[in-house]
Structures are given as structure tokens and as C-alpha cells.
Write a protein that holds these residues in place. Structure first.
Motif, PDB file in Angstrom:
ATOM      1  N   GLU B  75       0.855  -1.183   0.000  1.00  0.00           N
ATOM      2  CA  GLU B  75       0.000   0.000   0.000  1.00  0.00           C
ATOM      3  C   GLU B  75       0.892   1.235   0.000  1.00  0.00           C
ATOM      4  N   PRO B  76       0.331   2.395  -0.341  1.00  0.00           N
ATOM      5  CA  PRO B  76       1.172   3.590  -0.476  1.00  0.00           C
ATOM      6  C   PRO B  76       1.925   3.911   0.817  1.00  0.00           C
ATOM      7  N   ASP B  77       3.155   4.386   0.653  1.00  0.00           N
ATOM      8  CA  ASP B  77       4.005   4.636   1.817  1.00  0.00           C
ATOM      9  C   ASP B  77       4.017   6.134   2.143  1.00  0.00           C
ATOM     10  N   VAL B  78       2.923   6.597   2.725  1.00  0.00           N
ATOM     11  CA  VAL B  78       2.828   8.014   3.081  1.00  0.00           C
ATOM     12  C   VAL B  78       2.492   8.125   4.569  1.00  0.00           C
ATOM     13  N   GLU B  97      -8.625   6.380   6.242  1.00  0.00           N
ATOM     14  CA  GLU B  97      -9.411   6.054   5.030  1.00  0.00           C
ATOM     15  C   GLU B  97      -8.650   6.393   3.761  1.00  0.00           C
ATOM     16  N   LEU B  98      -7.954   7.522   3.821  1.00  0.00           N
ATOM     17  CA  LEU B  98      -7.237   7.992   2.634  1.00  0.00           C
ATOM     18  C   LEU B  98      -5.960   7.194   2.398  1.00  0.00           C
ATOM     19  N   GLY B  99      -5.648   6.278   3.307  1.00  0.00           N
ATOM     20  CA  GLY B  99      -4.596   5.314   3.021  1.00  0.00           C
ATOM     21  C   GLY B  99      -3.216   5.612   3.582  1.00  0.00           C
ATOM     22  N   VAL B 100      -3.092   6.407   4.630  1.00  0.00           N
ATOM     23  CA  VAL B 100      -1.741   6.646   5.163  1.00  0.00           C
ATOM     24  C   VAL B 100      -1.201   5.393   5.845  1.00  0.00           C
ATOM     25  N   ALA B 227      -3.873  17.427   2.289  1.00  0.00           N
ATOM     26  CA  ALA B 227      -2.529  17.116   1.793  1.00  0.00           C
ATOM     27  C   ALA B 227      -2.423  15.656   1.369  1.00  0.00           C
ATOM     28  N   VAL B 228      -2.949  14.771   2.193  1.00  0.00           N
ATOM     29  CA  VAL B 228      -2.890  13.342   1.856  1.00  0.00           C
ATOM     30  C   VAL B 228      -3.706  13.056   0.599  1.00  0.00           C
ATOM     31  N   ALA B 229      -4.884  13.681   0.484  1.00  0.00           N
ATOM     32  CA  ALA B 229      -5.714  13.472  -0.714  1.00  0.00           C
ATOM     33  C   ALA B 229      -4.946  13.894  -1.970  1.00  0.00           C
ATOM     34  N   CYS B 230      -4.293  15.047  -1.911  1.00  0.00           N
ATOM     35  CA  CYS B 230      -3.526  15.518  -3.076  1.00  0.00           C
ATOM     36  C   CYS B 230      -2.407  14.552  -3.425  1.00  0.00           C
TER      37      CYS B 230
END
Lengths: 244, 244
Positions: B75-78, B97-100, B227-230
Motif C-alpha cells: 500500500e502507499p508509503d505516506v 481512510e485515505l490510506g496513510v 494534503a494526503v488526498a492531493c
């Protein structure tokens, strides 16, 4: 703490403004301000003004306008139409901070909530606008049914609908491909998603485009907030400075 | 309504899993499920499994694993580091939810809140992950002071800090210019913003970059969510299908 208030009255040099009873109460009793203290005022038309509080009588407040601190200017023309959700106030507050021009609650067929407190939503939008330094307050429309929303949608405004069935283009791709001069709006469905008939109706509109927000299932208010943030970053007023 | 639960145990064909007392209570009493009903399980390592509820004794639940419905994948690494705010739970839920991948609460000098309930934040993150179909749960770190956060920050991970003083690049510009192979994290300050000494310290870090989210003053949790959404839209897993 700085106080910034949205008022109805015209704002111009040399024209004092009588505060509403609500603002008078807020300033005198809640925030403990008094004669001579400063506030910022805006009305969505005349920019932002620094004003000084006067207390001409008990419980009465008048604003003497000192100077215009910002001139009025155009703000991004992005709407958000959304099926009302439990946390509708989080949605209204966040998209107002993010700079939407209008909020349009819409009853889709799977929307559980049957009544929207428009006055409450307006209050959320005003409070967010006051706090976030906007020069306008978003328009909060009365809730309408899905069919009425799409029948009244201006055909010159792109309608991006958040398609949970996976049929949408990645949101950044859709926004980057769009003409920046065309105004836009986003539409998010309820927790249960749009009905197939609604998706079919949307797909037949020449100005409607399905977009997607990745592989996770977002709550309705999260999707609305995320979509507006992406649009502001890619085509709205986050593109150019000043920034913060 | 579909039920999806995060569990600790290994998930593999032919290996039943004993439910925690909490899950047993939730399934039997809150959701009124019983023997034979289906749930989805994930543990962050073994993908997602369809399982059938067994009730071997009163108040006890066992999951019999039927089949793997999704394989585990990256999964994304943010990351999101943030000064704790009043609405910290909205922040935790939305960015989950946004995947952090990780939430890092940080006490900056102007942070009013002095204690973070890490267990509560973990519960918010787990619940969001269950609902949004993630295959992982974000790591929730214990809160640390600002200096400790930046001292321990991996110098191979870009640190985008939300600079409210206007010194940052527009977020889309910063993200589009970045190497997509480099992991990232965002840092948002408290309502009062970062202190100048903190901004100075950040500016000296070779891996830190100031970014801005336009002209409005966003609440701290709104900035983190936006910021995470962007980032997801421009460089995360919203770039490619499947979408919803």
C-alpha cells in the motif's frame, strides 16, 4: 485571538454598521470585547475591513470602519453536491474551508436522511468562512431530490460524480484534462452509493463525468473533502501563491 | 450489512481463528450475527479472507476460514505527522481512510493539547481500515516532541511541512516534481502554527520541503486530510485503477 465576522450590511469608509444582536452578544459576553477593540468584517462583496467596536448602549454594538484590509476578488467557482450524511456538518465545514462556492444537498434514492437543516449548514459555512479568511460565504442551497438536481444543473458546468462502482477516471487525470475556464461541481452519493438508475442518468448527461478516488471505499464526507482538495490543488487557487 | 474485521492471528486455509471477546460481543450482541454467518477478516499480512462464524460455546466465537478474497499487496508509503488538535479523531479516521501508512502525533511548541490517547487513535485507525477495505491498519506512533520527531525522521523520506507563513510551494507543484520512488510524509502544525524556530529547524533539513495549500487558513485537521488526498491523487494509488 483575532475576531473576524461575516455581516450583511454594505461596508464602506465612513459608514458605521450596527451589529446584530447575535454578534453583540458574542463580542461582549462570549469574547469579552468592549469599546475600542478591533474586529475584521466582510460581507462577500466589499472586501475585508478593520473595524472598531463602539458600545452606544447596553447590549448594543456598532462597528466603526477604520480601513479596508483586503479588496474583494473572485474566488474559485467549484460546487459540491452531496447526499446528506450523518456527519454533514463536518462535510459543510471542511468544504467551506477548502473554498467551495456552493453546497447543494441532494436526496438520492439510497439516502437515509430525509431532512436537512439548511440554517444549521449555513451557520457551519459562515463560521468556516470567518475562520479561514475567505472573502465570501458559500451559498447553501435547499436540499432537492436527485432528479431535480440534475434537471437544474447548468449544462455549462462540468459535473464530476464520484463513481463508487469503479467506472470513473482517476481524479487527477480528469481534472488535468479539463479546460480550466469551465466551472465545475462534484457530486457524492450516500453511504450505500448511487443506484444504477442514477448512474445511468448521470452517464447520459453530456456535462457529467465519472471520477474515482482510488481503491478504498471512502465515507461520503471524506470523498467530498478529498475531491475538492484535489481540484483546488490542480485547477483552483492553490495553483498559485500566496500560500499557507 | 457486510462485516469486515481486523484481527491479529495468522490467516490461512484450514486454520480456524478464535475471536477476541470484543469481536464476539460485537458480532453476537451488537450485530446479532450467529453460527454460519459470514464476515471478512484481514490482519495486515495475509490478505483478506471470507470466514464463517462458529459459536462453540456461549459468548464464544470462532472463525472458520472459507477462502482468500484478496491477496496481500503493498500500500502507499505516506506518513502523516501532526500536532494534536481538538478534532484529532476526525483527522485519524480520515487520513486512515485515505490510506496513510503511519500517524505520528507531535507536540510542537504552540500545541495546546498535552496528552494523546494513542489507544483511542489506534481504534479510530482500525475502524477506518475495516470500513474502507484497506488490507492494512496504519501504524499509530506514540506522541513525541517536535525535536524528537525531526531527529528520528528517516533522511530517505521527504518531509513536506505545511507552511502557513506562505513560504511553501503549491502542493501539486511540489508533488509532481518529486521522484515517485521516494517515500513521503506530511507534517501539519497546531492551530497557532509553527514557531519560527521550528520553521527554521525544518528549513535546515535536506529532506524537508515547505508546501502550501492555497490562500485560506485551513484548520489543522483539514490541512492534513487535504494534503494526503492531493498526494494520493498525484503520486499514490489513486493514479491507477481500480477506482471507486
Amino acid at each position: 485571538m483575532r475576531i473576524r465576522l461575516y455581516v450583511d450590511a454594505p461596508l464602506a469608509a465612513g459608514t458605521p454598521v450596527d451589529a446584530s444582536d447575535e454578534h453583540a452578544h458574542y463580542l461582549l459576553n462570549v469574547m469579552r470585547r468592549g469599546a475600542g477593540d478591533e474586529v475584521l468584517l466582510f460581507n462577500g462583496r466589499d472586501g475585508e475591513w478593520q473595524a472598531r467596536i463602539q458600545v452606544p448602549a447596553k447590549k448594543r454594538v456598532r462597528f466603526d470602519l477604520a480601513r479596508q484590509t483586503r479588496v474583494q476578488k473572485n474566488e474559485p467557482d467549484v460546487w459540491v453536491a452531496f447526499a446528506p450524511v450523518k456527519r454533514i456538518e463536518v462535510l459543510a465545514e471542511k468544504v467551506s474551508e477548502l473554498g467551495v462556492a456552493a453546497l447543494l444537498p441532494v436526496f438520492t434514492r439510497r439516502t437515509d436522511i430525509t431532512r436537512v437543516n439548511t440554517a444549521r449548514l449555513r451557520a457551519n459555512a459562515v463560521e468556516a468562512a470567518e475562520q479561514c479568511d475567505r472573502l465570501t460565504v458559500p451559498a447553501v442551497h435547499d436540499a432537492v431530490k436527485f432528479d431535480a438536481l440534475i434537471a437544474a444543473w447548468p449544462n455549462t458546468r462540468t459535473l464530476y460524480f464520484l463513481d463508487e462502482t469503479g467506472g470513473g477516471a482517476p481524479i487527477a487525470e480528469a481534472i488535468k484534462a479539463a479546460d480550466p475556464k469551465v466551472p465545475v461541481g462534484f457530486l457524492t452519493g450516500p453511504e450505500g452509493g448511487f443506484e444504477q438508475t442514477e448512474l445511468d442518468a448521470l452517464r447520459q448527461l453530456p456535462f457529467a463525468k465519472p471520477v474515482g478516488l482510488g481503491p478504498r471505499l471512502l465515507r461520503a464526507e471524506t470523498a467530498a473533502i478529498a475531491a475538492v482538495a484535489c481540484w483546488q490543488a490542480l485547477q483552483g487557487d492553490w495553483v498559485s501563491a500566496p500560500h499557507r
